[in-house]
Design a protein around this motif. Structure first.
Motif, PDB file in Angstrom:
ATOM      1  N   ASN A  17       0.830  -1.204   0.000  1.00 42.97           N
ATOM      2  CA  ASN A  17       0.000   0.000   0.000  1.00 42.97           C
ATOM      3  C   ASN A  17       0.863   1.253   0.000  1.00 42.97           C
ATOM      4  O   ASN A  17       1.609   1.500   0.933  1.00 42.97           O
ATOM      5  N   GLU A  42      -0.659   4.242  -0.553  1.00 40.38           N
ATOM      6  CA  GLU A  42      -1.595   5.330  -0.363  1.00 40.38           C
ATOM      7  C   GLU A  42      -1.300   6.088   0.931  1.00 40.38           C
ATOM      8  O   GLU A  42      -1.119   5.486   1.986  1.00 40.38           O
ATOM      9  N   THR A  89      -2.190   8.190   4.251  1.00 39.66           N
ATOM     10  CA  THR A  89      -3.330   8.201   5.153  1.00 39.66           C
ATOM     11  C   THR A  89      -3.924   9.609   5.211  1.00 39.66           C
ATOM     12  O   THR A  89      -3.304  10.584   4.787  1.00 39.66           O
ATOM     13  N   TYR A 145       4.966   6.471  -3.226  1.00 39.97           N
ATOM     14  CA  TYR A 145       4.178   7.153  -2.199  1.00 39.97           C
ATOM     15  C   TYR A 145       4.097   8.652  -2.492  1.00 39.97           C
ATOM     16  O   TYR A 145       3.022   9.259  -2.382  1.00 39.97           O
ATOM     17  N   ARG A 160       1.491   9.230  -5.170  1.00 39.62           N
ATOM     18  CA  ARG A 160       0.111   9.080  -4.692  1.00 39.62           C
ATOM     19  C   ARG A 160      -0.286  10.281  -3.830  1.00 39.62           C
ATOM     20  O   ARG A 160      -1.424  10.758  -3.902  1.00 39.62           O
TER      21      ARG A 160
END
Length: 268
Positions: free
Chosen positions: A30, A32, A34, A131, A134
């Motif tokens: 992941n 993405e 937070t 990261y 994103r």
């Protein structure tokens, strides 16, 4: 041996070998950000620090000798030895480090563009840059298409622009990295060989830089990601935490779309 490897980086990008894409190695990883990270630049910078998984380790990969330290007003070199007293043989074999060093070797803004493209391609395969992408997509400031993002990253750091009244004579990469890392002097205020944020004084091409903050041991992609993040979503002063360090990442812009200068200043 390293020079031979670096010469290979001048081949067309399509003919070069890159590290495995981290997304292919870790299926389902992941990248993405937070909600907390999207709401806090400092938390996003801390996440970048966590994702810098091939940061080199003091005592294991390198040893620095800060001597006794010095005050800004003290003249001359207060240490008898070089700042780096030892560097592991395998450090410069790491793909992003090796490609980064190839860019520093007799750097010329008009050099073959292949080295710049393949450096961005190499770091773009890592979780850290994925990261970053994103995060900036969520902020609506970069293209969602990853190939377009890589082109934007290459343009941001390597396009020529004017500085100090001269036209097309500089790049963000040259100013931030080439000028910042050559010829470091010695630390100030209780120097420690384990520290990774160091205040140094150095002379470069006969000009004294009395105070400069530099990150030691972090990977090239971490600094690119950190400064890119602050450029797109931060201001001139960006007080953030990276690992154990509280820093103010200064970010000066030229117009709206160019990095004039960016660097960390120790806050503690």
């Amino acid at each position: 041996m390293q020079s031979e490897a670096w010469n290979g980086y001048r081949k067309p990008p399509s003919e070069q070998k890159y590290s495995e894409d981290v997304g292919h190695i870790h299926q389902g990883l992941n990248f993405e950000p937070t909600r907390e990270e999207l709401d806090s630049l400092s938390k996003a910078c801390s996440r970048l620090w966590e994702l810098d998984m091939n940061r080199i380790v003091p005592g294991k990969d390198y040893i620095i000798d800060c001597g006794e330290g010095k005050k800004v007003y003290q003249k001359g070199d207060m240490a008898s030895e070089s700042l780096f007293s030892w560097l592991g043989d395998d450090v410069l074999r790491k793909p992003t480090y090796s490609r980064f060093c190839a860019l520093l070797d007799n750097y010329n803004p008009h050099q073959d563009k292949h080295e710049e493209i393949v450096f961005v391609e190499e770091i773009a395969r890592t979780s850290l840059i994925k990261y970053l992408h994103r995060y900036l997509v969520q902020k609506g400031v970069v293209p969602q298409d990853y190939e377009d993002f890589k082109k934007m990253l290459t343009s941001l750091w390597f396009d020529l622009y004017g500085r100090g009244g001269n036209s097309s004579c500089s790049t963000a990469f040259e100013h931030v990295f080439v000028g910042e890392i050559k010829g470091p002097g010695q630390g100030e205020s209780e120097p420690d060989s384990e520290i990774q944020l160091l205040i140094v004084q150095f002379e470069w091409h006969g000009v004294l830089k009395s105070v400069s903050n530099t990150l030691i041991g972090v990977s090239p992609k971490f600094e690119v990601a950190l400064y890119t993040l602050c450029f797109f979503v931060g201001g001139e002063d960006n007080r953030v935490d990276i690992g154990p360090y509280s820093v103010n990442v200064k970010c000066y812009r030229l117009g709206n779309n160019k990095i004039g200068s960016t660097f960390p200043i120790a806050e503690n």
